[in-house]
Design a protein around this motif. Structure first.
Motif, PDB file in Angstrom:
ATOM      1  N   THR A  97      29.627 -97.938  35.229  1.00  0.00           N
ATOM      2  CA  THR A  97      29.807 -98.097  33.478  1.00  0.00           C
ATOM      3  C   THR A  97      28.492 -97.822  32.962  1.00  0.00           C
ATOM      4  OG1 THR A  97      29.235-100.341  33.375  1.00  0.00           O
ATOM      5  CG2 THR A  97      31.634 -99.714  34.208  1.00  0.00           C
ATOM      6  N   SER A  98      28.360 -97.917  31.726  1.00  0.00           N
ATOM      7  CA  SER A  98      27.243 -97.779  30.870  1.00  0.00           C
ATOM      8  C   SER A  98      26.354 -98.836  30.859  1.00  0.00           C
ATOM      9  CB  SER A  98      27.511 -96.977  29.556  1.00  0.00           C
ATOM     10  OG  SER A  98      28.320 -98.138  28.666  1.00  0.00           O
ATOM     11  N   GLU A 102      30.360-103.116  28.936  1.00  0.00           N
ATOM     12  CA  GLU A 102      31.368-102.143  29.344  1.00  0.00           C
ATOM     13  C   GLU A 102      32.043-102.650  30.589  1.00  0.00           C
ATOM     14  OE1 GLU A 102      32.721 -97.506  30.184  1.00  0.00           O
ATOM     15  OE2 GLU A 102      30.584 -98.148  29.737  1.00  0.00           O
ATOM     16  N   GLY A 246      21.522 -97.898  30.776  1.00  0.00           N
ATOM     17  CA  GLY A 246      22.770 -97.344  30.947  1.00  0.00           C
ATOM     18  C   GLY A 246      23.625 -97.160  32.253  1.00  0.00           C
ATOM     19  N   VAL A 247      23.304 -98.157  33.070  1.00  0.00           N
ATOM     20  CA  VAL A 247      23.991 -98.246  34.433  1.00  0.00           C
ATOM     21  C   VAL A 247      24.515 -99.543  34.837  1.00  0.00           C
ATOM     22  CG1 VAL A 247      24.095 -97.095  36.723  1.00  0.00           C
ATOM     23  CG2 VAL A 247      22.707 -96.041  34.984  1.00  0.00           C
ATOM     24  N   SER A 279      34.255 -94.466  28.404  1.00  0.00           N
ATOM     25  CA  SER A 279      33.887 -93.227  28.122  1.00  0.00           C
ATOM     26  C   SER A 279      34.569 -92.002  28.556  1.00  0.00           C
ATOM     27  CB  SER A 279      32.402 -92.971  28.380  1.00  0.00           C
ATOM     28  OG  SER A 279      31.493 -94.172  27.230  1.00  0.00           O
ATOM     29  N   ARG A 282      30.447 -88.346  30.185  1.00  0.00           N
ATOM     30  CA  ARG A 282      29.240 -89.206  30.392  1.00  0.00           C
ATOM     31  C   ARG A 282      28.266 -88.277  31.017  1.00  0.00           C
ATOM     32  NH1 ARG A 282      30.598 -92.793  34.801  1.00  0.00           N
ATOM     33  NH2 ARG A 282      32.274 -91.135  35.278  1.00  0.00           N
ATOM     34  N   PRO A 286      21.720 -90.929  33.662  1.00  0.00           N
ATOM     35  CA  PRO A 286      21.319 -92.108  33.945  1.00  0.00           C
ATOM     36  C   PRO A 286      21.815 -92.516  35.276  1.00  0.00           C
ATOM     37  CG  PRO A 286      22.341 -92.241  31.853  1.00  0.00           C
ATOM     38  CD  PRO A 286      22.613 -91.043  32.479  1.00  0.00           C
TER      39      PRO A 286
END
Length: 470
Positions: A97-98, A102, A246-247, A279, A282, A286
């Motif tokens: 995920t981000s 999330e 972002g990970v 999302s 994507r 990242p």
């Protein structure tokens, strides 16, 4: 001020120079003196590697893994690494995920959608659980049952009493963000298993460092998928795995548990939408950067970084304990040093520390918990930690000399009374109109005095004031 859409294009060198100039106003992301928001391992060459890996996959779209199998391979590799570190087995599955929010939203969604016949699903969390659970409950229309803690940790007896027939998920922290302490995961997981309810461990914050601290003999409870009753766990790779922002990874014990996390929709003329995460489109950037980071550091490297972090925590905690005017508020057992006042205004102290180059995170009072200052400690802090004690002593002396913030009587306010005009006047009166946020003691004092709902309205209005078209 930047014109993002000039009449004529701007040369690349000028664009990059402008961006670099903007960055000079930011807090330092490296150097071991910022105790929130960023995670710095102080590993030479790692930034350059991550940027290069990001560029390789920046244009890759995670929407369709059959079109871009490279991204599928990288996501599966990250999930596999997290599963091995966090007690998974051959049945463990997961998603990238981000970020932690999330991951937590998806954990709640999976639990909610696994019980379509429950009209009013409920989520049980301790009061120290991350605010992202409240966000998940709000977005997903799940009732949030917040249970008071005992000694900063989730209270198994109180948590058990809060579980009812509509409870679809119980969650706890390893560790909690505010104080850095680990909830009693084995006891809570046993309660969840006995009640037939899913149990999620939010290890987003420190889940990548806890296994290594336990290798060094840290007195921490088992917290991961090795604990019976834990059905899912989340860990952010952009925190103590030191990947770029972002990970995050959300793990489920089995594929059956994960399936309700997915969203699928075919009843329209376009392509069938199937998303494992929130999302659709994507960037692979990242994810590629995270793979490069993990492979570059390796298990032995993370063990060394965890050791540096533990040493830095000990040095900072000793400094707090030795300084009159402040004290440790929570045991410094993970990667957090949390301090409270013993005769000094903490909000003034935070400003004085910032003036000496130490950027901390003040935390407001909550229920019967006093205000505190939060320090997220990373490996980079090991090289600067010895400088903290004399600066803390000087900052405490300066804060005592300034005295506590004394605000004039404020008019009674309710959330409904907060308007853009009122926020603009408050910001101007507090010296925030010009964008200088170096002196925040008065602001934090006002926010600390405000009830949570009013604090939310004030900060929402202020953020809206800042976010105006240029």
């Amino acid at each position: 001020m930047i014109n993002a859409l000039p009449e004529q294009g701007v040369p690349a060198d000028q664009v990059l120079a402008e961006l670099r100039e903007l960055r000079t106003a930011d807090l330092p992301t490296h150097g071991g003196r910022l105790f929130a928001y960023v995670y710095d391992p102080a590993v030479d060459g790692l930034d350059e590697l991550a940027r290069a890996a990001y560029a390789i996959s920046a244009q890759v779209n995670g929407l369709d893994p059959t079109a871009f199998p490279s991204l599928l391979a990288m996501e599966n590799a990250l999930v596999g690494a997290a599963a091995r570190l966090l007690g998974g087995d051959a049945e463990t599955v997961g998603s990238v995920t981000s970020g932690g929010t999330e991951s937590l939203i998806l954990a709640v969604k999976a639990a909610r959608d696994a019980h379509p016949t429950i009209a009013n699903p409920r989520l049980v969390v301790p009061s120290t659980a991350h605010a992202a659970f409240a966000k998940a409950a709000h977005y997903l229309r799940v009732e949030l049952d917040v249970v008071p803690v005992k000694g900063l940790r989730a209270d198994p007896e109180a948590m058990a009493a809060a579980v009812g027939p509509d409870t679809v998920l119980i969650a706890a922290s390893a560790p909690s963000y505010a104080h850095g302490v680990v909830d009693p995961i084995p006891q809570l997981a046993a309660i969840a298993a006995e009640r037939g309810v899913r149990f999620h461990v939010d290890a987003c914050f420190g889940g990548w460092v806890l296994p290594y601290l336990r290798r060094f003999g840290a007195d921490l409870p088992a917290f991961d998928l090795s604990v019976p009753g834990v059905t899912s766990i989340s860990v952010d790779l952009h925190k103590y795995a030191y990947a770029p922002k972002g990970v995050s990874v959300l793990l489920h014990r089995t594929e059956t548990l994960r399936l309700p996390q997915y969203f699928a929709y075919a009843d329209w003329p376009g392509y069938t939408m199937i998303n494992p995460v929130i999302s659709s489109t994507r960037s692979g950037g990242p994810i590629a950067a995270a793979v490069a980071t993990l492979r570059s550091i390796g298990d032995a490297g993370y063990q060394e970084l965890a050791l540096k972090t533990r040493e830095a925590v000990r040095i900072l905690a000793d400094a707090v304990s030795a300084t009159d005017g402040v004290r440790l508020y929570a045991p410094a057992e993970t990667s957090v040093v949390c301090l409270s006042s013993d005769g000094v205004d903490l909000f003034v102290l935070a400003d004085e520390l910032a003036a000496r180059g130490w950027h901390t995170q003040p935390q407001m009072a909550y229920a019967d918990l006093p205000p505190t200052i939060h320090l997220t400690v990373t490996a980079a802090v090991r090289s600067t930690a010895a400088d903290f004690a004399p600066d803390l002593t000087a900052a405490v002396a300066a804060a005592k000399a300034r005295g506590p913030i004394e605000l004039p009587p404020l008019p009674p306010l309710t959330p409904e009374m907060i308007t853009p005009a009122l926020i603009a006047d408050l910001a101007e009166g507090l010296g925030l109109g010009g964008g200088d946020f170096s002196q925040m003691a008065a602001v934090n004092t006002i926010l600390n005095a405000a009830p949570p709902a009013l604090r939310e309205a004030l900060l929402t209005g202020f953020l809206s004031l800042l976010q105006r078209p240029a």
